[in-house]
Motif scaffolding. Structure first.
Motif, PDB file in Angstrom:
ATOM      1  N   ALA A   1      54.441   0.775  80.497  1.00 17.41           N
ATOM      2  CA  ALA A   1      54.719   0.631  81.934  1.00 17.41           C
ATOM      3  C   ALA A   1      55.179   1.968  82.514  1.00 17.41           C
ATOM      4  O   ALA A   1      56.362   2.181  82.769  1.00 17.41           O
ATOM      5  CB  ALA A   1      55.770  -0.451  82.161  1.00 17.41           C
ATOM      6  N   PRO A   2      54.241   2.888  82.745  1.00 15.69           N
ATOM      7  CA  PRO A   2      54.639   4.216  83.238  1.00 15.69           C
ATOM      8  C   PRO A   2      55.364   4.180  84.582  1.00 15.69           C
ATOM      9  O   PRO A   2      56.234   5.003  84.837  1.00 15.69           O
ATOM     10  CB  PRO A   2      53.333   4.993  83.327  1.00 15.69           C
ATOM     11  CG  PRO A   2      52.239   4.023  83.085  1.00 15.69           C
ATOM     12  CD  PRO A   2      52.814   2.776  82.530  1.00 15.69           C
ATOM     13  N   ALA A   3      55.032   3.223  85.447  1.00 15.80           N
ATOM     14  CA  ALA A   3      55.713   3.144  86.742  1.00 15.80           C
ATOM     15  C   ALA A   3      57.181   2.762  86.545  1.00 15.80           C
ATOM     16  O   ALA A   3      58.067   3.306  87.214  1.00 15.80           O
ATOM     17  CB  ALA A   3      55.015   2.145  87.659  1.00 15.80           C
ATOM     18  N   VAL A   4      57.433   1.828  85.633  1.00 16.08           N
ATOM     19  CA  VAL A   4      58.809   1.432  85.333  1.00 16.08           C
ATOM     20  C   VAL A   4      59.562   2.606  84.712  1.00 16.08           C
ATOM     21  O   VAL A   4      60.710   2.869  85.056  1.00 16.08           O
ATOM     22  CB  VAL A   4      58.843   0.189  84.404  1.00 16.08           C
ATOM     23  CG1 VAL A   4      60.257  -0.124  83.968  1.00 16.08           C
ATOM     24  CG2 VAL A   4      58.216  -0.997  85.100  1.00 16.08           C
ATOM     25  N   LEU A   5      58.897   3.316  83.814  1.00 15.13           N
ATOM     26  CA  LEU A   5      59.486   4.508  83.202  1.00 15.13           C
ATOM     27  C   LEU A   5      59.905   5.509  84.270  1.00 15.13           C
ATOM     28  O   LEU A   5      61.049   5.982  84.283  1.00 15.13           O
ATOM     29  CB  LEU A   5      58.483   5.153  82.236  1.00 15.13           C
ATOM     30  CG  LEU A   5      58.798   6.561  81.766  1.00 15.13           C
ATOM     31  CD1 LEU A   5      60.005   6.565  80.848  1.00 15.13           C
ATOM     32  CD2 LEU A   5      57.602   7.174  81.073  1.00 15.13           C
ATOM     33  N   ALA A   6      59.015   5.813  85.182  1.00 16.70           N
ATOM     34  CA  ALA A   6      59.313   6.789  86.240  1.00 16.70           C
ATOM     35  C   ALA A   6      60.440   6.296  87.140  1.00 16.70           C
ATOM     36  O   ALA A   6      61.359   7.049  87.475  1.00 16.70           O
ATOM     37  CB  ALA A   6      58.060   7.068  87.063  1.00 16.70           C
ATOM     38  N   GLY A   7      60.394   5.023  87.513  1.00 12.50           N
ATOM     39  CA  GLY A   7      61.431   4.466  88.383  1.00 12.50           C
ATOM     40  C   GLY A   7      62.806   4.505  87.743  1.00 12.50           C
ATOM     41  O   GLY A   7      63.787   4.909  88.378  1.00 12.50           O
TER      42      GLY A   7
END
Length: 122
Positions: A36-42
């Motif tokens: 989950a790259p978006a969760v990682l970034a967030g």
């Protein structure tokens, strides 16, 4: 401008709570890195937002601007966490740090400055 305080303990405690929150967010980001790259970034961004305020409170625990930032960020953190709709023990877990920081910040900002020597506090 500084908040009246005889000791740095509340500021250091708020900074330490924030550091714990940063560690948890970064740990969660690591868990989501592969899928989950978006969760990682967030999570990484949210963790990094806390650093300037925490560092300022650690270095200058009576800095009023740092306490105001802490209150704003803690309020935002509470709203974001409540948006996840946690229940039971998870509700307590995700609100523990922001509520503790809000209470510390409110207490520090509502404290009265000590009266000057020879002057009445009224």
């Amino acid at each position: 401008m500084t908040v009246p305080a005889a000791r740095p303990a509340p500021g250091r405690l708020a900074a330490a709570l924030g550091a714990g929150g940063v560690a948890v967010h970064l740990g969660l980001a690591g868990e989501h890195a592969g899928h989950a790259p978006a969760v990682l970034a967030g999570l990484a961004v949210l963790a990094l937002v806390c650093l300037p305020c925490g560092l300022q409170l650690w270095r200058r625990p009576t800095d009023r601007a740092a306490w105001v930032s802490l209150l704003a960020l803690s309020g935002l953190m509470m709203l974001l966490h409540l948006g996840m709709r946690p229940q039971g023990a998870m509700l307590v877990a995700v609100l523990a740090v922001p509520v503790a920081q809000l209470l510390l910040g409110a207490a520090m900002l509502l404290r009265r400055a000590p009266a000057a020597p020879g002057r009445s506090p009224a």
